[in-house]
Design a protein around this motif. Structure first.
Motif, PDB file in Angstrom:
ATOM      1  N   VAL A  23      -9.810 -14.867   6.793  1.00 20.29           N
ATOM      2  CA  VAL A  23      -9.810 -15.383   7.920  1.00 20.29           C
ATOM      3  C   VAL A  23      -9.691 -16.655   7.527  1.00 20.29           C
ATOM      4  CG1 VAL A  23      -9.686 -16.272  10.066  1.00 20.29           C
ATOM      5  CG2 VAL A  23      -9.935 -14.367   9.947  1.00 20.29           C
ATOM      6  N   ILE A  24     -11.152 -17.234   6.821  1.00 22.34           N
ATOM      7  CA  ILE A  24     -11.210 -18.538   5.936  1.00 22.34           C
ATOM      8  C   ILE A  24     -10.315 -18.705   4.848  1.00 22.34           C
ATOM      9  CG2 ILE A  24     -12.592 -19.972   4.610  1.00 22.34           C
ATOM     10  CD1 ILE A  24     -15.366 -18.213   5.314  1.00 22.34           C
ATOM     11  N   GLU A  25      -9.914 -18.234   4.128  1.00 25.93           N
ATOM     12  CA  GLU A  25      -8.694 -18.473   3.384  1.00 25.93           C
ATOM     13  C   GLU A  25      -7.675 -18.703   4.054  1.00 25.93           C
ATOM     14  OE1 GLU A  25      -9.079 -19.117   0.129  1.00 25.93           O
ATOM     15  OE2 GLU A  25     -11.195 -18.359   0.764  1.00 25.93           O
ATOM     16  N   MET A  26      -7.069 -18.313   5.163  1.00 23.19           N
ATOM     17  CA  MET A  26      -5.816 -18.505   5.181  1.00 23.19           C
ATOM     18  C   MET A  26      -5.572 -19.347   6.770  1.00 23.19           C
ATOM     19  SD  MET A  26      -5.202 -14.742   7.213  1.00 23.19           S
ATOM     20  CE  MET A  26      -3.881 -15.224   8.485  1.00 23.19           C
ATOM     21  N   THR A  27      -7.148 -19.987   6.991  1.00 23.23           N
ATOM     22  CA  THR A  27      -7.666 -21.218   7.858  1.00 23.23           C
ATOM     23  C   THR A  27      -7.604 -22.443   6.997  1.00 23.23           C
ATOM     24  OG1 THR A  27      -8.973 -19.924   9.295  1.00 23.23           O
ATOM     25  CG2 THR A  27      -8.730 -22.388   9.155  1.00 23.23           C
ATOM     26  N   LYS A  28      -7.755 -22.473   5.244  1.00 23.21           N
ATOM     27  CA  LYS A  28      -7.498 -23.336   4.824  1.00 23.21           C
ATOM     28  C   LYS A  28      -6.273 -23.218   4.469  1.00 23.21           C
ATOM     29  CE  LYS A  28     -11.836 -22.780   1.524  1.00 23.21           C
ATOM     30  NZ  LYS A  28     -12.348 -21.862   0.606  1.00 23.21           N
ATOM     31  N   THR A  29      -5.276 -22.552   3.639  1.00 23.17           N
ATOM     32  CA  THR A  29      -3.691 -22.479   3.593  1.00 23.17           C
ATOM     33  C   THR A  29      -3.347 -23.507   5.192  1.00 23.17           C
ATOM     34  OG1 THR A  29      -3.644 -20.447   2.346  1.00 23.17           O
ATOM     35  CG2 THR A  29      -1.790 -21.361   3.459  1.00 23.17           C
ATOM     36  N   LEU A  30      -3.721 -23.290   6.242  1.00 24.98           N
ATOM     37  CA  LEU A  30      -2.890 -23.411   7.800  1.00 24.98           C
ATOM     38  C   LEU A  30      -3.601 -24.992   7.194  1.00 24.98           C
ATOM     39  CD1 LEU A  30      -2.351 -23.094  10.312  1.00 24.98           C
ATOM     40  CD2 LEU A  30      -4.208 -23.150  11.177  1.00 24.98           C
ATOM     41  N   LEU A  31      -4.761 -25.439   7.015  1.00 21.44           N
ATOM     42  CA  LEU A  31      -5.015 -26.877   7.207  1.00 21.44           C
ATOM     43  C   LEU A  31      -4.246 -28.231   6.076  1.00 21.44           C
ATOM     44  CD1 LEU A  31      -9.257 -26.283   7.562  1.00 21.44           C
ATOM     45  CD2 LEU A  31      -7.652 -27.747   9.352  1.00 21.44           C
TER      46      LEU A  31
END
Length: 406
Positions: free
Chosen positions: A185-193
């Motif tokens: 989820v952290i990696e997905m959030t980084k991509t999102l940001l």
């Protein structure tokens, strides 16, 4: 926002915990449209606020395979919509059918019950946060976006919350580890940001939006600190290479001036970086002591190495030789040693807060350089006086000769 735009559940046109009949119904509809070469329009396309999606059978098959494992189901569900009961169904109907976005958001907020995560509120919180993220281009409220991300991370950090959510997603196994899910989820959030803020520095984004996640902040800070140390080491190596070249190529005045300059440049480039490292680890840390030593030792070499070579070259000159005296006057430490002293004094001031052997060494070198400068001043005065005396003798001799010739 690829995390949402190409979310497997969106591509399949369903909510994350759609029932088997619901899945089959949408699957049949997609197949019928693709068969006649048309693009299906589905309730969970959510266009707008999301961009239009073009489906084909290859994409359908690909995304179907992305939600086979329990961990894949969970992490993709966290970035989509899940129904936990009547309140969610009403809100999802407003979102997908009547397209009343404000009403949908209001109902999700009501179902979130103050955003305290419980079995009764968790799905509404997921839905509310997903809605806040995909509508960010419209509301442009960073605090709302940040809160939405924090809510998703809070769920992803809890075995309890994830286990309950998993029960809604037709799991293969009843248990799940938050460690794996949170990392994804952290990696997905980084991509999102990065998608939302393409022009901003990544580390700044992460520090802003992950500020409530201590472990994430620590990792980011440690990564940045290691980068700082690498940068300092690179500057030291660059200075070392330049210093060795100068010691090989230069003599006299230029040797002292150039060696002092590259040492001073090293301090200019690293002083603030050193302070950042000291703040990060504490002035008593061995990491801090070691990196300070590397910089200060190199500046020591710049000063002492140049001084030693200068003395070796000019110290063997005979004082009484008039040409040597002129050489002394042009290249003497009366002026040139000032540069080395300024460099060493600056290094001395920088190293003072740090308890390291380099601090004692720079103190000793400072005294040696002061003494050496004074020695060169004395040599300068003595040789200059000798030259003046020799000039007077020559002048008197010429006058006597003129008189005699007369």
């Amino acid at each position: 926002m690829k995390i949402f735009h190409l979310n497997p559940y969106r591509v399949l046109g369903i909510k994350a915990n759609a029932s088997a009949p619901e899945k089959q119904k949408v699957r049949n509809r997609i197949a019928a449209y693709i068969k006649v070469g048309k693009a299906p329009v589905l309730d969970f396309d959510l266009t707008p606020p999301l961009k239009e999606l073009v489906r084909n059978q290859e994409l359908i098959d690909l995304k179907s395979n992305e939600i086979l494992s329990d961990s894949d189901k969970l992490k993709n569900a966290l970035f989509w919509f899940v129904s936990g009961g009547t309140i969610d169904e009403i809100a999802l109907s407003s979102l997908t059918e009547s397209k009343d976005l404000e009403k949908a958001l209001s109902i999700f907020e009501k179902g979130s019950k103050g955003f305290v995560i419980t079995n009764q509120s968790i799905t509404s919180i997921i839905n509310h946060s997903s809605f806040e993220i995909i509508t960010y281009p419209s509301h442009r409220d960073k605090q709302r976006l940040k809160k939405a991300i924090e809510n998703k991370l809070a769920i992803a950090s809890s075995d309890k919350h994830l286990s309950f959510l998993l029960q809604l997603l037709n799991p293969n196994n009843p248990l799940v580890s938050s460690a794996e899910i949170k990392s994804s989820v952290i990696e997905m959030t980084k991509t999102l940001l990065k998608d939302i803020f393409p022009g901003q520095k990544e580390e700044d984004l992460y520090l802003e939006f992950f500020s409530g996640q201590k472990d994430i902040i620590e990792k980011i800070n440690e990564k940045n600190n290691k980068k700082l140390i690498r940068t300092i080491k690179e500057q030291v190596r660059d200075c070392e290479n330049k210093r060795e070249q100068i010691l090989d190529d230069e003599t006299g005045k230029s040797l002292l001036i150039k060696s002092a300059k590259i040492g001073d440049d090293l301090l200019t480039k690293t002083e603030n970086l050193l302070k950042k490292v000291a703040r990060a680890y504490g002035s008593n840390s061995m990491i801090v002591s070691n990196i300070y030593e590397e910089v200060i030792n190199e500046t020591n070499y710049c000063a002492v190495g140049a001084s030693n070579k200068f003395q070796e070259a000019f110290g063997r000159m005979v004082e009484y030789d008039r040409s040597a005296g002129i050489g002394y006057i042009k290249t003497n430490g009366k002026y040139c040693y000032d540069d080395l002293l300024k460099l060493t004094e600056r290094a001395y001031n920088i190293i003072q807060p740090i308890n390291t052997p380099a601090r004692d060494q720079i103190t000793r070198n400072l005294e040696v350089l002061k003494s050496t400068r004074n020695d060169w001043r004395n040599v300068h005065e003595r040789v200059a006086g000798s030259v003046r005396g020799k000039d007077e003798e020559d002048r008197t001799e010429r006058e006597d000769t003129d008189i005699w010739q007369t």
